[in-house]
Design a protein around this motif. Structure first.
Motif, mmCIF file in Angstrom:
data_model
loop_
_atom_site.group_PDB
_atom_site.id
_atom_site.type_symbol
_atom_site.label_atom_id
_atom_site.label_comp_id
_atom_site.label_asym_id
_atom_site.label_seq_id
_atom_site.Cartn_x
_atom_site.Cartn_y
_atom_site.Cartn_z
ATOM 1 N N PHE A 117 0.816 -1.208 0.000
ATOM 2 C CA PHE A 117 0.000 0.000 0.000
ATOM 3 C C PHE A 117 0.858 1.271 0.000
ATOM 4 O O PHE A 117 0.511 2.262 -0.661
ATOM 5 C CB PHE A 117 -0.915 -0.005 1.228
ATOM 6 C CG PHE A 117 -1.582 1.313 1.509
ATOM 7 C CD1 PHE A 117 -2.653 1.747 0.739
ATOM 8 C CD2 PHE A 117 -1.134 2.128 2.555
ATOM 9 C CE1 PHE A 117 -3.270 2.958 0.995
ATOM 10 C CE2 PHE A 117 -1.745 3.340 2.822
ATOM 11 C CZ PHE A 117 -2.820 3.754 2.037
ATOM 12 N N GLY A 118 1.984 1.255 0.706
ATOM 13 C CA GLY A 118 2.821 2.443 0.898
ATOM 14 C C GLY A 118 3.218 3.145 -0.386
ATOM 15 O O GLY A 118 3.006 4.361 -0.527
ATOM 16 N N LYS A 167 12.936 8.588 3.358
ATOM 17 C CA LYS A 167 13.697 9.256 2.298
ATOM 18 C C LYS A 167 12.759 9.832 1.245
ATOM 19 O O LYS A 167 12.943 10.967 0.780
ATOM 20 C CB LYS A 167 14.667 8.260 1.657
ATOM 21 C CG LYS A 167 15.558 8.871 0.590
ATOM 22 C CD LYS A 167 16.521 7.845 0.020
ATOM 23 C CE LYS A 167 17.411 8.459 -1.059
ATOM 24 N NZ LYS A 167 18.365 7.457 -1.628
ATOM 25 N N LYS A 168 11.734 9.059 0.893
ATOM 26 C CA LYS A 168 10.782 9.534 -0.111
ATOM 27 C C LYS A 168 10.012 10.743 0.400
ATOM 28 O O LYS A 168 9.714 11.672 -0.352
ATOM 29 C CB LYS A 168 9.826 8.411 -0.490
ATOM 30 C CG LYS A 168 10.498 7.286 -1.283
ATOM 31 C CD LYS A 168 9.511 6.180 -1.637
ATOM 32 C CE LYS A 168 10.199 5.057 -2.422
ATOM 33 N NZ LYS A 168 9.263 3.955 -2.758
ATOM 34 N N MET A 169 9.673 10.735 1.713
ATOM 35 C CA MET A 169 8.962 11.871 2.276
ATOM 36 C C MET A 169 9.832 13.125 2.222
ATOM 37 O O MET A 169 9.363 14.209 1.851
ATOM 38 C CB MET A 169 8.551 11.599 3.727
ATOM 39 C CG MET A 169 7.779 12.768 4.356
ATOM 40 S SD MET A 169 7.459 12.580 6.122
ATOM 41 C CE MET A 169 9.084 12.912 6.786
ATOM 42 N N ASN A 170 11.113 12.986 2.581
ATOM 43 C CA ASN A 170 12.010 14.146 2.550
ATOM 44 C C ASN A 170 12.163 14.688 1.134
ATOM 45 O O ASN A 170 12.197 15.911 0.921
ATOM 46 C CB ASN A 170 13.377 13.760 3.124
ATOM 47 C CG ASN A 170 13.320 13.507 4.620
ATOM 48 O OD1 ASN A 170 12.493 14.091 5.324
ATOM 49 N ND2 ASN A 170 14.182 12.628 5.121
ATOM 50 N N ILE A 200 3.165 4.945 7.927
ATOM 51 C CA ILE A 200 3.635 3.808 7.117
ATOM 52 C C ILE A 200 5.151 3.649 7.158
ATOM 53 O O ILE A 200 5.673 2.589 6.801
ATOM 54 C CB ILE A 200 3.173 3.950 5.651
ATOM 55 C CG1 ILE A 200 3.810 5.178 5.000
ATOM 56 C CG2 ILE A 200 1.658 4.009 5.560
ATOM 57 C CD1 ILE A 200 3.510 5.306 3.513
ATOM 58 N N ALA A 201 5.867 4.684 7.597
ATOM 59 C CA ALA A 201 7.332 4.658 7.574
ATOM 60 C C ALA A 201 7.952 3.528 8.401
ATOM 61 O O ALA A 201 8.987 2.977 7.988
ATOM 62 C CB ALA A 201 7.888 6.001 8.026
ATOM 63 N N PRO A 202 7.396 3.138 9.578
ATOM 64 C CA PRO A 202 8.017 2.052 10.340
ATOM 65 C C PRO A 202 8.126 0.732 9.579
ATOM 66 O O PRO A 202 8.947 -0.123 9.933
ATOM 67 C CB PRO A 202 7.086 1.909 11.559
ATOM 68 C CG PRO A 202 6.469 3.259 11.721
ATOM 69 C CD PRO A 202 6.283 3.757 10.326
ATOM 70 N N GLU A 244 12.066 1.836 5.882
ATOM 71 C CA GLU A 244 12.818 3.068 6.109
ATOM 72 C C GLU A 244 12.917 3.924 4.848
ATOM 73 O O GLU A 244 13.161 5.134 4.919
ATOM 74 C CB GLU A 244 14.216 2.738 6.621
ATOM 75 C CG GLU A 244 14.225 2.144 8.030
ATOM 76 C CD GLU A 244 15.630 1.947 8.550
ATOM 77 O OE1 GLU A 244 16.583 2.279 7.812
ATOM 78 O OE2 GLU A 244 15.782 1.487 9.693
ATOM 79 N N ALA A 245 12.727 3.330 3.674
ATOM 80 C CA ALA A 245 12.800 4.089 2.420
ATOM 81 C C ALA A 245 11.713 5.145 2.345
ATOM 82 O O ALA A 245 11.857 6.146 1.621
ATOM 83 C CB ALA A 245 12.695 3.147 1.229
#
Length: 383
Positions: free
Chosen positions: A106-107, A150-153, A141-143, A146-147
């Protein structure tokens, strides 16, 4: 003279498609399809159709259309809040222990949806509430991977850069409008003894057409598609309800209209300034050549502004001046902008320019600036 089109009928809050054909309909999950096309649904069903799942992602065309038109019914921050809430419920993101396998499917999809939203409608994210909803969803969803951090940043960095660029453009528009107003006041109070004619500034039609195109593209780049929808929302004086986005600004679109008007009056002013008929005829022929170069480039907005300027009554009534002008090229260009058949000739030329842009091999061939088709409403002789 181009006229402002009546657009109240183009967008109706009661339905996405007010002119339906009588044909077979199919209902799926509250969505009504007609000949395979989504025609209507409740707001909740449309929001659900927007939300990705582990094995579903909405079509790109639907994402754009719904995010654009939904603001007639619901404000963006409320829409994103409802999208996030549904995602949390459906993917059980509030559970103490997350299903990592499901979240990893889903992420990427919810990240893609948020990315498309920020890229297409960055102005929506000027609100802190929007950024808050976006960060909250990614934090949930980040936990699982970990990628996602990075995508959020990367997403936030790209968004901040775009918002900074747009903000800089708006500041530039404010400065330009202030400078124009100051010059107009000074010109009225104390006209300059020597007024520079445009032929002394730039005598090459192609160069001027290029510079006009640079201005058009720069101003056009700041206009978001949502501004057109917001411009179509008119409040009925007899209706006591307050429509969504009644307090929203369409400053970039308004600035583009003002630029069109200034160019119209610049053309008319430059033609009327010379005292002799021969000189006025030279200026008219110069602007005809500029308009032709704009047409060749694909800059239809400047083309329409120049033709509108030459059709203004102070210019069109100069019969003796026009008798000295070779008008064949002007009539051809005027024919291209003929409003008959809902601007049929113009729309045909625009389709041709769009096709050439798709098959172009250089940036010079890709230019295509459409016309705003609005009447001049502000006098300005400075440039």
């Amino acid at each position: 003279m181009p006229q402002t089109l009546s657009s109240t009928s183009m967008f109706t809050p009661c339905s996405f498609s007010p002119h339906l054909h009588t044909s077979k309909e199919d209902e799926q999950g509250g969505l009504i399809f007609q000949d395979g096309n989504l025609t209507s649904a409740s707001l909740d069903a449309l929001i659900q159709h927007l939300i990705p799942t582990t094995d579903y992602y909405p079509e790109k065309a639907y994402i754009f259309t719904f995010l654009l038109s939904s603001r007639l019914f619901i404000e963006p921050h409320e829409l994103l809040s409802r999208v996030c809430h549904k995602c949390i419920e459906q993917q059980r993101l509030d559970d103490p222990v997350l299903d990592k396998a499901r979240i990893r499917k889903f992420g990427p999809k919810i990240l893609q949806l948020l990315t498309e939203w920020t890229e297409t409608f960055p102005y929506d994210f000027q609100e802190e509430r929007m950024i808050g909803h976006l960060k909250d969803m990614i934090h949930r969803i980040a936990p699982c991977d970990e990628a996602y951090w990075k995508k959020m940043n990367q997403l936030l960095q790209t968004l901040n850069q775009k918002l900074a660029t747009l903000s800089h453009g708006q500041e530039g528009i404010v400065k330009i409008n202030a400078a124009v107003s100051d010059k107009l006041v000074a010109f009225k109070s104390k006209p300059p003894s020597i007024q520079r004619e445009i032929l002394s500034v730039c005598s090459d039609p192609y160069t001027l057409a290029q510079q006009l195109t640079h201005v058009e593209l720069e101003r056009l780049s700041h206009i978001g598609p949502e501004e057109f929808v917001q411009a179509f929302v008119h409040k009925d004086p007899l209706d006591g309800t307050k429509p969504c986005f009644s307090d929203q600004k369409t400053s970039n679109l308004e600035a583009y209209v003002k630029w069109f008007n200034r160019l119209c009056y610049l053309v008319a002013t430059e033609i009327c300034m010379p005292a002799k008929k021969k000189q006025r005829a030279q200026v008219i022929e110069f602007f005809i050549d500029v308009a032709r170069e704009c047409f060749n480039i694909g800059n239809f907005n400047s083309l329409m502004a120049i033709i509108s300027g030459m059709n203004m009554s102070p210019v069109s009534r100069l019969k003796k001046t026009w008798s000295k002008v070779k008008t064949a090229k002007f009539f051809i260009l005027e024919h291209q902008m003929d409003p008959t058949g809902n601007f049929y000739n113009y729309r045909t030329a625009l389709r041709g320019a769009a096709h050439r842009s798709l098959t172009a091999h250089s940036n010079r061939e890709k230019v295509g600036v459409t016309t705003s088709r609005v009447p001049p409403n502000q006098w300005c002789a400075s440039y």
